[in-house]
Design an enzyme around this catalytic site. Structure first.
Site, PDB file in Angstrom:
ATOM      1  N   LYS A 118       6.312  48.018 -20.075  1.00 53.86           N
ATOM      2  CA  LYS A 118       6.445  49.219 -18.913  1.00 53.86           C
ATOM      3  C   LYS A 118       6.762  48.707 -17.657  1.00 53.86           C
ATOM      4  CE  LYS A 118       6.075  53.124 -17.590  1.00 53.86           C
ATOM      5  NZ  LYS A 118       5.876  54.479 -18.116  1.00 53.86           N
TER       6      LYS A 118
ATOM      7  N   CYS B 264       7.297  56.754  -9.991  1.00 56.73           N
ATOM      8  CA  CYS B 264       6.779  55.365 -10.726  1.00 56.73           C
ATOM      9  C   CYS B 264       8.074  54.487 -10.230  1.00 56.73           C
ATOM     10  CB  CYS B 264       7.352  55.760 -12.489  1.00 56.73           C
ATOM     11  SG  CYS B 264       6.018  56.203 -13.072  1.00 56.73           S
TER      12      CYS B 264
HETATM   13  C1  UDX Z   1      11.426  57.001 -14.577  1.00 59.44           C
HETATM   14  C2  UDX Z   1      11.628  55.950 -16.047  1.00 59.44           C
HETATM   15  O1  UDX Z   1      12.975  56.581 -16.368  1.00 59.44           O
HETATM   16  C3  UDX Z   1      10.526  56.528 -17.448  1.00 59.44           C
HETATM   17  O2  UDX Z   1      11.399  55.647 -18.185  1.00 59.44           O
HETATM   18  C4  UDX Z   1       9.657  56.292 -16.862  1.00 59.44           C
HETATM   19  O3  UDX Z   1       8.282  56.599 -18.025  1.00 59.44           O
HETATM   20  C5  UDX Z   1       8.939  57.131 -15.292  1.00 59.44           C
HETATM   21  O4  UDX Z   1       9.786  56.169 -14.080  1.00 59.44           O
HETATM   22  P1  UDX Z   1      11.842  59.199 -13.478  1.00 59.44           P
HETATM   23  O5  UDX Z   1      10.837  58.349 -11.845  1.00 59.44           O
HETATM   24  O6  UDX Z   1      10.507  60.592 -14.381  1.00 59.44           O
HETATM   25  O7  UDX Z   1      11.500  58.042 -15.001  1.00 59.44           O
HETATM   26  O8  UDX Z   1      12.766  59.584 -13.535  1.00 59.44           O
HETATM   27  P2  UDX Z   1      14.307  59.217 -13.876  1.00 59.44           P
HETATM   28  O9  UDX Z   1      15.003  59.587 -14.532  1.00 59.44           O
HETATM   29  O10 UDX Z   1      14.122  57.058 -13.972  1.00 59.44           O
HETATM   30  O11 UDX Z   1      14.834  58.368 -12.265  1.00 59.44           O
HETATM   31  C6  UDX Z   1      14.532  58.099 -11.158  1.00 59.44           C
HETATM   32  C7  UDX Z   1      14.725  57.870 -10.153  1.00 59.44           C
HETATM   33  O12 UDX Z   1      16.102  57.250  -9.504  1.00 59.44           O
HETATM   34  C8  UDX Z   1      15.293  58.984  -9.118  1.00 59.44           C
HETATM   35  O13 UDX Z   1      15.339  59.404  -7.771  1.00 59.44           O
HETATM   36  C9  UDX Z   1      16.905  59.321 -10.161  1.00 59.44           C
HETATM   37  O14 UDX Z   1      17.484  60.543  -8.807  1.00 59.44           O
HETATM   38  C10 UDX Z   1      16.978  58.289  -9.426  1.00 59.44           C
HETATM   39  N1  UDX Z   1      18.179  57.647  -9.998  1.00 59.44           N
HETATM   40  C11 UDX Z   1      18.220  57.782 -12.042  1.00 59.44           C
HETATM   41  C12 UDX Z   1      19.837  57.345  -9.372  1.00 59.44           C
HETATM   42  O15 UDX Z   1      19.876  57.630  -8.809  1.00 59.44           O
HETATM   43  N2  UDX Z   1      20.904  57.104 -10.268  1.00 59.44           N
HETATM   44  C13 UDX Z   1      21.329  56.644 -11.677  1.00 59.44           C
HETATM   45  O16 UDX Z   1      21.502  56.591 -12.104  1.00 59.44           O
HETATM   46  C14 UDX Z   1      19.201  56.465 -11.850  1.00 59.44           C
END
Ligand code: UDX
Ligand code: ADP
Length: 466
Positions: free
Chosen positions: A221, A277
């Protein structure tokens, strides 16, 4: 072992949606989600489904179907523990704010409290499932507490990390890439693993249910989140080079993403990643590496966070330098505060740091977000402790209507990629603003060409000037 009753401790962004889906898919299992926070529990029980404490597309439908049938939200923690065959621990594990490991290690005090409470209450054998993201070898600590403070009953500890992403939680839960379950290699351990496999098998194909030992599951994880965050920091690092060199980061992302070895997902440049996370898990990984004496490994992962901080600062610096090196007294409107679209969560959102930087420059901010509450926005700033509560409220207002929020602004900054921002009447917005009117798009969602045709001066993250 056939599970008839489940209890989940922690009714948050993970516990709530996860248990709602298990209850929906397993109507024969009684699922009780408990929390110490009575107002959170009350919101989960609210008649009006728009009042659920977690906003997730599709969650209201799932809750509507299962709540009162086999899904219950309650503050009666001990009773729920007593009645359950299987207990999920889904409490928060924030970064430590004190003592050894301050600012890096995960604070496991809530986990320990849960373990002690389970040990005290349990009068029959139980399976305890770690759902919260935890440092590797936490299961060992939980096991020690349970076995040394319990009433002599048997506990099996499983690790079942949740990979859902906020904003797509329901879809991720209904159709997961994989479900990971770690447990002991003993006969009893294997029996516990099977009991949890049987639950997921109600809707997840068997070949997507992976079983491993506990330590691999816990570490997987952290590793998954570190790799995902690393991709975002990598593309964000490139965005800075693109802006200087005249390249367009979206074109670069597309070109590299078509290489099947790299893949196209998670290459969207942004003002910085947020969420509960990524930062927490990487800091935790850095701490673990350091504690094993692996300093070079720790430094490697720490860079992912440093680039993320740099990206947020770069964005606020760009706003200040473009507005003739002073934003003092100028109105800047933020569109978006959530850390990503389709969630009301703002934990570690890039917007917080960007706002803090601009408030230090005495800008007047107005924030409009479709889902994040006013109370939460002020709470996020207060947590930083950069200035008094009164000062924050003087310098920052929260708008209820986007057009009103943009009125008389010198600049608009897009901090979250909410779809609705692309559908606004930008001519009307332009008319109501101070001129020259600037747009700083930290998510690359707006159509710059048509905005420039209206008269806006635009900056898009990762896009070099032509
Ligand atoms: C993340 C993991 O994806 C998930 O598997 C885990 O269980 C929890 O942590 P989460 O934090 O809810 O999920 O959202 P995620 O979609 O991963 O986005 C995290 C951050 O990265 C956001 O601020 C998002 O805007 C940013 N991000 C994501 C980017 O800036 N660019 C991307 O291409 C993807
Ligand atoms: P996540 O995003 O991991 O779900 P949240 O902070 O949204 O994290 O949710 C964690 C929940 O766990 C909170 O609602 C908090 O009140 C609850 N909680 C923490 N410790 C305990 C405990 N000992 N007993 C019951 N609930 C707890």
């Amino acid at each position: 072992m056939k599970i008839k009753s489940i209890c989940c401790i922690g009714a948050g962004y993970v516990g709530g949606p996860t248990m709602a889906v298990i209850a929906q898919k397993c109507p024969h299992i009684k699922v009780t989600v408990v929390d110490v926070n009575a107002s959170r529990v009350a919101s989960w029980n609210a008649k009006d489904l728009t009042q659920l404490p977690v906003f997730e597309p599709g969650l209201d439908e799932v809750v509507k179907e299962a709540r009162g049938r086999n899904l219950f939200f309650s503050t009666a923690i001990e009773q729920a523990i007593d009645q359950a065959d299987m207990i999920f621990i889904s409490v928060n594990t924030p970064t430590k704010t004190y003592g050894k490991g301050k600012g890096m290690a995960a604070d496991l005090k809530y986990i320990e409290l849960c373990a002690r409470q389970i040990a005290k209450v349990a009068k029959q054998d139980k399976i305890v499932v770690e759902k919260s993201t935890l440092p590797v070898r936490t299961a060992e600590a939980i096991k020690n507490i349970l076995n040394n403070t319990g009433n002599g009953v048997q506990f099996q500890i499983l690790s079942n990390p949740e990979f859902l992403a906020e904003g797509t939680a329901v879809q991720d839960l209904l159709n997961p890439d994989r479900v990971l379950i770690g447990g002991d290699t003993t006969k009893e351990g294997q029996g516990a693993i099977q009991a949890l496999v049987d639950i997921y098998a109600h809707w997840v194909p068997q070949d997507r249910i992976l079983t491993t030992n506990v330590w691999s599951s816990e570490l997987s994880k952290l590793t998954a989140n570190a790799f995902l965050a690393q991709r975002v920091s990598s593309i964000n690092a490139m965005s800075a080079i693109c802006e200087q060199s005249g390249a367009d980061v979206n074109e670069v992302a597309k070109a590299i993403g078509m290489d099947s070895r790299i893949g196209s997902k998670f290459l969207k440049t942004s003002v910085g990643f947020g969420g509960s996370c990524f930062q927490k898990d990487i800091l935790n990984l850095v701490y673990i590496a350091k504690s094993y004496g692996l300093n070079e490994v720790a430094d490697y992962w720490e860079q992912v966070i440093l680039i993320n901080e740099h990206q947020k600062n770069r964005f606020s610096d760009k706003i200040v330098s473009t507005l003739y090196n002073t934003v003092s007294g100028k109105k800047i409107t933020f569109l978006g505060w959530a850390f990503k679209k389709d969630t009301n969560d703002s934990r570690e959102s890039a917007a917080i740091k960007v706002a803090d930087n601009l408030l230090n420059e005495l800008a007047h901010l107005t924030v409009y977000d479709p889902k994040v509450t006013e109370e939460r926005i002020y709470g996020d700033l207060e947590y930083l402790n950069s200035r008094s509560e009164e000062e924050n409220r003087e310098l920052l207002t929260v708008g209820k209507d986007p057009y009103e929020a943009c009125k008389d602004a010198h600049a608009i900054a897009v901090l979250t990629e909410w779809d609705e921002f692309t559908t606004y009447d930008w001519e009307q917005i332009y008319e109501s603003m101070n001129k020259p009117a600037f747009v700083f798009d930290g998510r690359g969602i707006l159509d710059t060409e048509s905005l420039e045709a209206i008269g806006f001066t635009c900056y898009t993250i990762g896009k070099g000037s032509k």
